[in-house]
Design an enzyme around this catalytic site. Structure first.
Site, PDB file in Angstrom:
ATOM      1  CD  GLU A 211      66.510  50.358  40.212  1.00  0.00           C
ATOM      2  OE1 GLU A 211      65.877  51.266  40.725  1.00  0.00           O
ATOM      3  OE2 GLU A 211      67.740  50.267  40.248  1.00  0.00           O
TER       4      GLU A 211
ATOM      5  CB  CYS B 256      70.372  47.137  32.134  1.00  0.00           C
ATOM      6  SG  CYS B 256      71.440  46.753  33.528  1.00  0.00           S
TER       7      CYS B 256
ATOM      8  CB  CYS C  53      75.394  41.219  44.566  1.00  0.00           C
ATOM      9  SG  CYS C  53      76.821  40.564  43.662  1.00  0.00           S
TER      10      CYS C  53
ATOM     11  CB  CYS D 134      82.578  45.156  44.289  1.00  0.00           C
ATOM     12  SG  CYS D 134      82.701  43.617  43.333  1.00  0.00           S
TER      13      CYS D 134
ATOM     14  CB  CYS E  69      79.079  47.520  44.185  1.00  0.00           C
ATOM     15  SG  CYS E  69      77.512  46.955  43.486  1.00  0.00           S
TER      16      CYS E  69
ATOM     17  CD  GLU F 206      79.421  37.618  38.866  1.00  0.00           C
ATOM     18  OE1 GLU F 206      79.786  38.807  38.839  1.00  0.00           O
ATOM     19  OE2 GLU F 206      79.540  36.865  37.874  1.00  0.00           O
TER      20      GLU F 206
ATOM     21  CB  SER G 178      78.749  42.621  33.275  1.00  0.00           C
ATOM     22  OG  SER G 178      79.713  43.294  34.062  1.00  0.00           O
TER      23      SER G 178
ATOM     24  CB  SER H  12      83.638  43.868  36.990  1.00  0.00           C
ATOM     25  OG  SER H  12      82.405  44.176  36.390  1.00  0.00           O
ATOM     26  CG  LEU H  13      90.748  44.031  35.325  1.00  0.00           C
ATOM     27  CD1 LEU H  13      90.686  42.519  35.491  1.00  0.00           C
ATOM     28  CD2 LEU H  13      91.525  44.399  34.067  1.00  0.00           C
TER      29      LEU H  13
ATOM     30  CG  ASN I 254      77.028  56.401  39.140  1.00  0.00           C
ATOM     31  OD1 ASN I 254      76.728  57.578  38.964  1.00  0.00           O
ATOM     32  ND2 ASN I 254      76.819  55.448  38.266  1.00  0.00           N
TER      33      ASN I 254
ATOM     34  CB  CYS J 192      68.485  57.744  40.959  1.00  0.00           C
ATOM     35  SG  CYS J 192      69.120  56.469  39.898  1.00  0.00           S
TER      36      CYS J 192
HETATM   37  N1  SAH Z   1      78.219  41.463  39.099  1.00  0.00           N
HETATM   38  C1  SAH Z   1      78.498  41.820  37.746  1.00  0.00           C
HETATM   39  C2  SAH Z   1      77.392  42.596  37.057  1.00  0.00           C
HETATM   40  C3  SAH Z   1      76.702  43.717  37.796  1.00  0.00           C
HETATM   41  S1  SAH Z   1      77.570  45.176  38.154  1.00  0.00           S
HETATM   42  C4  SAH Z   1      79.791  42.590  37.650  1.00  0.00           C
HETATM   43  O1  SAH Z   1      80.348  42.938  38.679  1.00  0.00           O
HETATM   44  O2  SAH Z   1      80.293  42.782  36.542  1.00  0.00           O
HETATM   45  C5  SAH Z   1      77.816  46.008  36.630  1.00  0.00           C
HETATM   46  C6  SAH Z   1      79.013  46.983  36.725  1.00  0.00           C
HETATM   47  O3  SAH Z   1      78.716  48.140  37.558  1.00  0.00           O
HETATM   48  C7  SAH Z   1      80.256  46.353  37.286  1.00  0.00           C
HETATM   49  O4  SAH Z   1      81.345  46.639  36.459  1.00  0.00           O
HETATM   50  C8  SAH Z   1      80.378  47.058  38.619  1.00  0.00           C
HETATM   51  O5  SAH Z   1      81.683  47.049  39.090  1.00  0.00           O
HETATM   52  C9  SAH Z   1      79.872  48.447  38.297  1.00  0.00           C
HETATM   53  N2  SAH Z   1      79.582  49.267  39.477  1.00  0.00           N
HETATM   54  C10 SAH Z   1      79.193  48.864  40.704  1.00  0.00           C
HETATM   55  N3  SAH Z   1      79.048  49.902  41.554  1.00  0.00           N
HETATM   56  C11 SAH Z   1      79.328  51.025  40.846  1.00  0.00           C
HETATM   57  C12 SAH Z   1      79.355  52.419  41.154  1.00  0.00           C
HETATM   58  N4  SAH Z   1      79.045  52.872  42.378  1.00  0.00           N
HETATM   59  N5  SAH Z   1      79.692  53.268  40.167  1.00  0.00           N
HETATM   60  C13 SAH Z   1      80.006  52.831  38.941  1.00  0.00           C
HETATM   61  N6  SAH Z   1      79.990  51.530  38.586  1.00  0.00           N
HETATM   62  C14 SAH Z   1      79.671  50.629  39.529  1.00  0.00           C
END
Ligand code: SAH
Length: 364
Positions: free
Chosen positions: A93, A106, A113, A117, A120, A163, A194, A217-218, A293, A336
């Site tokens: 996507e 984007c 991935c 996380c 995610c 990633e 990112s 992404s902290l 989200n 979506c």
């Molecule tokens: N792997 C990379 C880039 C892709 S994710 C990264 O982690 O930075 C891009 C951003 O979307 C990241 O900050 C991730 O933590 C965030 N993200 C993932 N799932 C999400 C969700 N359900 N709601 C909001 N942000 C989310």
């Protein structure tokens, strides 16, 4: 007959070299890049300023794989989500966001991935495969052509699936292909990468001649909590990540963006905000707060607006530059729902739209 060479995996110099082997000239490589990236012409027959004879030779030597648009949805706010099918029928996507405030594409760097996380959906898929540089760049090529925007200025964010620092070489090669002035000429300063913070790759990124902006992404300000939310943190800990950010060569007038997904009653308290401000002290940074989200299968909730506001205010009072996503989620979620793909594939678009729609807050 030998297998065709994949033209879209060649940077301009490599293409010029391959053409020399065919008796063509170096400037033909520039012409081909222009056709491909500026004009969106992905077949030799359409490259009408090349001689018929050369076109026939190219046809026999090269393939120009181009992802097919299998779904396209435009939301009321102008965001367009693309589902793109790759050569092996896997899908990724990619998203166009019209006003962040610049126009932004984007793109994904992997199918799925490996980072997993906790909040995610892409992570649930696991890593299916890396994208090649040509496939990463092709997402921009296809969207820019589809929307007739190839001659406009736009930004690129590597915030789709995957990633980027876990697919380092192909990602950096894609950025070089997109930066080529005979093609789209996207300056790396208009690109944001990112990452969760894959440390060896982050150290490598710090030495790149063409360096994108950095977003980290902290999501947590303590080792324990980050280990829980971002499993790769167990390998590359928070303290080391922050130390690497302190060393990172940030361009003048730029800042490192720290993304922080707000999870209700998990990382959204005033104490969390205070710890975050202390952690980032002395780093040229800005914090992007992303209220979660929500999605089925994600075991966290989105905090109410009042908690988001309080978190942002706590940071701003400590002179942290902070922004929060504007609320247009409902529209995006509706959009979506109309994309006929399974949930895991929808996540990046929804996320990207969420991520990129910031209402800036001035710090106190
Ligand atoms: N792997 C990379 C880039 C892709 S994710 C990264 O982690 O930075 C891009 C951003 O979307 C990241 O900050 C991730 O933590 C965030 N993200 C993932 N799932 C999400 C969700 N359900 N709601 C909001 N942000 C989310």
């Amino acid at each position: 007959m030998p297998a065709p060479q994949i033209l879209t995996e060649l940077e301009p110099d490599a293409l010029a070299e391959a053409l020399a082997g065919l008796g063509a000239k170096a400037f033909h490589a520039r012409q081909i890049y222009a056709w491909l990236y500026r004009r969106g012409v992905a077949d030799f027959a359409g490259m009408t300023d090349l001689s018929k004879e050369l076109r026939a030779r190219l046809e026999r030597t090269f393939a120009i794989p181009t992802p097919a648009v299998t779904a396209r949805h435009r939301s009321a706010d102008g965001t367009v989500k693309f589902l793109l099918r790759l050569g092996d029928r896997r899908e990724v996507e990619s998203v166009f966001i019209p006003d962040t405030p610049a126009m932004t594409f984007c793109v994904s760097t992997q199918v799925g991935c490996a980072m997993r996380c906790g909040f995610c959906l892409t992570g649930r898929m696991g890593l299916l495969r890396n994208l090649t540089a040509g496939e990463i760049a092709a997402q921009v090529r296809v969207m820019a052509h589809d929307l007739r925007l190839a001659d406009q200025r736009f930004n690129i964010v590597l915030m789709g699936m995957g990633e980027p620092l876990h697919n380092y070489d192909e990602t950096m090669k894609a950025l070089r292909m997109l930066a080529a002035d005979c093609g789209l000429g996207v300056n790396p300063r208009r690109v944001t990468l990112s990452t969760v913070g894959v440390l060896p790759a982050l150290e490598r990124l710090a030495t790149e001649p063409l360096m994108p902006n950095l977003a980290v992404s902290l999501h947590a300000a303590t080792e324990e909590l980050r280990d829980r939310l971002v499993p790769v943190s167990r390998k590359y800990g928070l303290a080391d990540l922050i130390a690497a950010c302190r060393r990172f060569p940030v361009a003048r007038r730029e800042r490192i963006t720290f993304e922080y997904v707000l999870l209700r009653d998990v990382n959204d308290g005033v104490a969390d905000a205070r710890r975050l401000a202390a952690l980032l002290h002395g780093i040229r940074s800005k914090v992007n707060l992303i209220p979660l989200n929500e999605a089925p299968g994600i075991p966290y909730r989105r905090p109410p607006d009042a908690r988001v506001d309080r978190f942002a205010r706590t940071l701003a009072e400590r002179r942290v530059v902070v922004s929060v996503r504007k609320s247009r989620g409902r529209d995006i979620r509706a959009a979506c729902g109309q994309l006929i793909v399974e949930g895991a594939r929808q996540a990046p678009a929804q996320r990207a739209a969420a991520l990129l729609d910031w209402s800036s807050r001035s710090s106190a």
